[in-house]
Design a protein around this motif. Sequence first.
Motif, PDB file in Angstrom:
ATOM      1  N   LYS A   2       0.832  -1.195   0.000  1.00 31.01           N
ATOM      2  CA  LYS A   2       0.000   0.000   0.000  1.00 31.01           C
ATOM      3  C   LYS A   2       0.874   1.255   0.000  1.00 31.01           C
ATOM      4  O   LYS A   2       1.858   1.336   0.733  1.00 31.01           O
ATOM      5  CB  LYS A   2      -0.895  -0.005   1.239  1.00 31.01           C
ATOM      6  N   HIS A   3       0.514   2.239  -0.853  1.00 29.25           N
ATOM      7  CA  HIS A   3       1.184   3.524  -0.854  1.00 29.25           C
ATOM      8  C   HIS A   3       0.179   4.614  -1.220  1.00 29.25           C
ATOM      9  O   HIS A   3      -0.925   4.315  -1.676  1.00 29.25           O
ATOM     10  CB  HIS A   3       2.395   3.535  -1.790  1.00 29.25           C
ATOM     11  N   THR A   4       0.539   5.861  -1.008  1.00 29.37           N
ATOM     12  CA  THR A   4      -0.345   6.992  -1.279  1.00 29.37           C
ATOM     13  C   THR A   4       0.256   7.841  -2.391  1.00 29.37           C
ATOM     14  O   THR A   4       1.440   8.145  -2.377  1.00 29.37           O
ATOM     15  CB  THR A   4      -0.536   7.844  -0.009  1.00 29.37           C
ATOM     16  N   ARG A   5      -0.596   8.203  -3.352  1.00 33.61           N
ATOM     17  CA  ARG A   5      -0.169   9.010  -4.496  1.00 33.61           C
ATOM     18  C   ARG A   5      -0.860  10.370  -4.456  1.00 33.61           C
ATOM     19  O   ARG A   5      -2.030  10.466  -4.113  1.00 33.61           O
ATOM     20  CB  ARG A   5      -0.553   8.306  -5.809  1.00 33.61           C
ATOM     21  N   HIS A   6      -0.139  11.409  -4.830  1.00 34.44           N
ATOM     22  CA  HIS A   6      -0.719  12.749  -4.962  1.00 34.44           C
ATOM     23  C   HIS A   6      -1.403  12.831  -6.320  1.00 34.44           C
ATOM     24  O   HIS A   6      -0.870  12.353  -7.323  1.00 34.44           O
ATOM     25  CB  HIS A   6       0.364  13.823  -4.881  1.00 34.44           C
ATOM     26  N   SER A   7      -2.595  13.427  -6.360  1.00 38.16           N
ATOM     27  CA  SER A   7      -3.313  13.590  -7.616  1.00 38.16           C
ATOM     28  C   SER A   7      -4.245  14.794  -7.487  1.00 38.16           C
ATOM     29  O   SER A   7      -4.092  15.598  -6.560  1.00 38.16           O
ATOM     30  CB  SER A   7      -4.106  12.322  -7.941  1.00 38.16           C
ATOM     31  N   PHE A   8      -5.187  14.911  -8.426  1.00 39.19           N
ATOM     32  CA  PHE A   8      -6.213  15.948  -8.319  1.00 39.19           C
ATOM     33  C   PHE A   8      -7.532  15.352  -8.770  1.00 39.19           C
ATOM     34  O   PHE A   8      -7.582  14.441  -9.585  1.00 39.19           O
ATOM     35  CB  PHE A   8      -5.855  17.195  -9.142  1.00 39.19           C
ATOM     36  N   CYS A   9      -8.607  15.863  -8.197  1.00 34.65           N
ATOM     37  CA  CYS A   9      -9.950  15.363  -8.493  1.00 34.65           C
ATOM     38  C   CYS A   9     -10.381  15.861  -9.868  1.00 34.65           C
ATOM     39  O   CYS A   9     -10.176  17.023 -10.211  1.00 34.65           O
ATOM     40  CB  CYS A   9     -10.910  15.844  -7.413  1.00 34.65           C
ATOM     41  N   ARG A  10     -11.001  14.994 -10.642  1.00 38.85           N
ATOM     42  CA  ARG A  10     -11.451  15.341 -11.987  1.00 38.85           C
ATOM     43  C   ARG A  10     -12.972  15.418 -12.086  1.00 38.85           C
ATOM     44  O   ARG A  10     -13.525  15.519 -13.172  1.00 38.85           O
ATOM     45  CB  ARG A  10     -10.916  14.314 -12.977  1.00 38.85           C
ATOM     46  N   ILE A  11     -13.653  15.370 -10.946  1.00 40.43           N
ATOM     47  CA  ILE A  11     -15.116  15.353 -10.953  1.00 40.43           C
ATOM     48  C   ILE A  11     -15.701  16.702 -11.373  1.00 40.43           C
ATOM     49  O   ILE A  11     -16.653  16.770 -12.120  1.00 40.43           O
ATOM     50  CB  ILE A  11     -15.660  14.934  -9.568  1.00 40.43           C
ATOM     51  N   CYS A  12     -15.157  17.804 -10.871  1.00 44.93           N
ATOM     52  CA  CYS A  12     -15.699  19.124 -11.210  1.00 44.93           C
ATOM     53  C   CYS A  12     -14.560  20.057 -11.621  1.00 44.93           C
ATOM     54  O   CYS A  12     -13.409  19.634 -11.722  1.00 44.93           O
ATOM     55  CB  CYS A  12     -16.496  19.700 -10.033  1.00 44.93           C
ATOM     56  N   ILE A  13     -14.885  21.311 -11.793  1.00 46.48           N
ATOM     57  CA  ILE A  13     -13.894  22.270 -12.283  1.00 46.48           C
ATOM     58  C   ILE A  13     -12.926  22.754 -11.215  1.00 46.48           C
ATOM     59  O   ILE A  13     -11.969  23.439 -11.528  1.00 46.48           O
ATOM     60  CB  ILE A  13     -14.576  23.479 -12.940  1.00 46.48           C
ATOM     61  N   ASN A  14     -13.137  22.409  -9.948  1.00 48.64           N
ATOM     62  CA  ASN A  14     -12.251  22.891  -8.890  1.00 48.64           C
ATOM     63  C   ASN A  14     -10.917  22.164  -8.860  1.00 48.64           C
ATOM     64  O   ASN A  14      -9.927  22.704  -8.390  1.00 48.64           O
ATOM     65  CB  ASN A  14     -12.930  22.786  -7.531  1.00 48.64           C
ATOM     66  N   HIS A  15     -10.877  20.930  -9.341  1.00 50.50           N
ATOM     67  CA  HIS A  15      -9.645  20.143  -9.392  1.00 50.50           C
ATOM     68  C   HIS A  15      -8.932  20.110  -8.039  1.00 50.50           C
ATOM     69  O   HIS A  15      -7.747  20.415  -7.931  1.00 50.50           O
ATOM     70  CB  HIS A  15      -8.691  20.658 -10.474  1.00 50.50           C
ATOM     71  N   CYS A  16      -9.665  19.736  -6.995  1.00 48.34           N
ATOM     72  CA  CYS A  16      -9.101  19.691  -5.644  1.00 48.34           C
ATOM     73  C   CYS A  16      -7.897  18.754  -5.579  1.00 48.34           C
ATOM     74  O   CYS A  16      -7.870  17.713  -6.228  1.00 48.34           O
ATOM     75  CB  CYS A  16     -10.148  19.206  -4.643  1.00 48.34           C
ATOM     76  N   SER A  17      -6.940  19.136  -4.773  1.00 50.72           N
ATOM     77  CA  SER A  17      -5.765  18.298  -4.529  1.00 50.72           C
ATOM     78  C   SER A  17      -6.204  17.120  -3.662  1.00 50.72           C
ATOM     79  O   SER A  17      -6.871  17.304  -2.640  1.00 50.72           O
ATOM     80  CB  SER A  17      -4.701  19.120  -3.817  1.00 50.72           C
TER      81      SER A  17
END
Length: 123
Positions: A2-17
Amino acid sequence: MKHTRHSFCRICINHCSILVDVEDGVATAVHGNSRNQVYGDYTCVKGRSQHEYLRHSDRLVHSLVRTPEGHVRLSAEKAMDEIAAKLADIRDRHGSRVVVPSGLLRESHQTCQRTVRSSTIAG
């Protein structure tokens, strides 16, 4: 493993970290990124559910076209060709101003949001 990756949300226009927990190559959980200066640890319910959408049994994984008999699978290339032909027909019948790529709408919305935010802060 198990590891954690940094990404951004693609659901809406805010693109939350976001931070995505990955185990054996599969996303297992999504969390807000507490180091993000704008959203902090926040994620909406849709953002936190992204890993479930990826594995959902009803998720479309190939192109479909609706026919009188139901939905029929077709190649991505054929789907794009059919969509392009329909958009060209709409453009030819109604003019080029009636067809706007959704990315442009998103950019326009983001520009509008930035303008409103900056005028609210400045005003």
